[in-house]
Design a protein around this motif. Structure first.
Motif, short mmCIF file in Angstrom:
data_model
loop_
_atom_site.label_atom_id
_atom_site.label_comp_id
_atom_site.label_asym_id
_atom_site.label_seq_id
_atom_site.Cartn_x
_atom_site.Cartn_y
_atom_site.Cartn_z
N LEU A 158 36.64 27.38 46.97
CA LEU A 158 36.21 28.79 46.94
C LEU A 158 35.26 29.11 48.09
CD1 LEU A 158 35.69 29.15 43.09
CD2 LEU A 158 37.43 30.33 44.46
N SER A 161 37.37 29.68 51.21
CA SER A 161 38.36 30.75 51.15
C SER A 161 37.80 32.06 51.70
CB SER A 161 38.83 30.95 49.70
OG SER A 161 39.48 29.78 49.22
N PHE A 163 37.62 36.30 51.38
CA PHE A 163 37.72 37.38 50.40
C PHE A 163 37.68 38.72 51.12
CE2 PHE A 163 36.14 33.65 48.35
CZ PHE A 163 36.73 33.65 47.09
N ILE A 207 31.69 37.93 42.56
CA ILE A 207 32.59 37.02 43.28
C ILE A 207 31.79 35.84 43.83
CG2 ILE A 207 34.17 36.80 45.24
CD1 ILE A 207 34.82 39.79 44.88
N TYR A 208 30.60 36.14 44.34
CA TYR A 208 29.71 35.09 44.87
C TYR A 208 29.34 34.10 43.76
CZ TYR A 208 25.52 32.79 46.64
OH TYR A 208 24.59 31.84 46.99
N GLY A 212 32.70 32.47 45.70
CA GLY A 212 33.06 33.06 46.99
C GLY A 212 31.88 33.11 47.94
#
Length: 353
Positions: A158, A161, A163, A207-208, A212
């Motif tokens: 993650l 990745s 976003f 998301i963090y 992320g």
């Protein structure tokens, strides 16, 4: 839709799904996750009760002549970035069965046309940003662990990745400007922009918190310059700069607000790349010929729903969405160029720690 068309749609979706089934060893990053509105929707709205669909002609005419649900003649910005990253194009989340979602580790697309940052922004059924993040939470908690069984591996996956978030335009088109007209009084545009970015920030933090770290935020473009809002005169066409001034508040505030979010919410290790859509549009508007374009005002799709033949020369495909040619310009400038995506382009974001 003819039987042959249905066959092509099913075949293309199946191909896209099969390509996304495995962890790509050739990719520059493990995965690409996409959140947003119709600018990056890959077909989620096909499965929703809404008029905001793009799963029929003339959409997809340059996507193997297959209308998958993308609001363009071809690929979206997110599709093109995925290709540059060496990844398959992320499939629409609700277009993949619940029993097959765990197989996809190269990324997913949660974007939904006609929705926005705010839950109140919508035209029919759609996935708000909050709902999209909710689905991503399910991906992280329920699907990915079946392939990445170690918490350390999942955390690393993650953190590496990318976003993409491309949303906010509908919060003005379908929300702010409608409220303003309905109430017949000015809503404070400064406060609205602040509130909108705060809501965006709260979803980024979610998301963090899930893991992320590398974010690409697409700034709002000049809404006053889309075919549905331009001012037409006898011999000229002009952008509606009153609308642009309101929307530009969001764009101008975004970098500082994201920096504040990073500090106040303690988003340690997070990295943000912002695409200045306003700036790039102005560059294209001033010298369209330098970008291979001849028409930056009109919709390529004319009366009767028939698309123009010289689609590569048009900025807009329909009343609001750009052509694949323009999406390619944005993707190229943001991936490896300078100045349009800051403080670093996506290529540098990939290698940043």
């Amino acid at each position: 839709m003819s039987i042959s068309k249905v066959f092509w749609v099913i075949s293309l979706i199946s191909l896209q799904f099969s390509l996304a089934n495995c962890y790509s060893t050739k990719g520059l990053v493990p995965a690409l996750y996409v959140f947003g509105d119709s600018t990056v929707d890959a077909g989620n709205n096909n499965n929703l009760n809404t008029v905001a669909k793009a799963n029929n002609f003339p959409y997809g005419i340059d996507f193997n002549n297959c209308s998958t649900g993308r609001f363009s003649n071809g690929k979206t910005f997110a599709d093109l970035i995925a290709i540059k990253l060496g990844l398959p194009m992320p499939p629409p989340y609700i277009g993949v069965s619940t029993t097959e979602r765990y197989q996809i580790t190269s990324g997913m697309n949660y974007a939904s046309g006609s929705c926005g940052i705010l839950n109140s922004t919508r035209n029919g059924e759609c996935l708000s940003l909050e709902k999209q993040v909710e689905y991503f939470t399910s991906t992280v908690m329920n699907d990915l662990p079946k392939n990445l069984q170690s918490k350390t591996k999942l955390r690393h996956y993650l953190s590496k990745s990318i976003f993409i978030l491309s949303t906010g335009s509908n919060d003005y088109i379908l929300n702010y400007f409608k409220q303003e007209m309905g109430k017949n009084k000015m809503i404070n545009p400064e406060e609205f922009a602040d509130y909108l970015i705060d809501q965006l920030g709260s979803n980024i933090k979610k998301i963090y918190d899930l893991g992320g770290r590398k974010f690409v935020i697409i700034g709002l473009g000049p809404i006053g310059c889309i075919p549905g809002f331009i001012t037409k005169k006898p011999h000229t066409q002009e952008c509606n700069e009153v609308i642009n001034q309101v929307v530009n508040l969001f764009t101008n505030k975004l970098p500082r607000k994201l920096q504040e979010l990073k500090l106040k919410a303690k988003l340690s290790g997070s990295l943000f790349t912002i695409l200045d859509s306003f700036k790039l549009f102005r560059k294209i508007q001033n010298s369209p010929e330098n970008f291979g374009l001849t028409n930056i005002w009109d919709s390529c799709v004319g009366e009767g729903g028939n698309p123009c033949e010289n689609r590569k020369e048009y900025y807009f495909y329909d009343f609001a969405h750009s052509t694949e040619a323009v999406n390619e310009i944005f993707a190229n400038k943001c991936f490896g160029g300078r100045h349009i995506c800051f403080p670093m382009n996506i290529e540098k974001l990939v290698h940043a720690h």
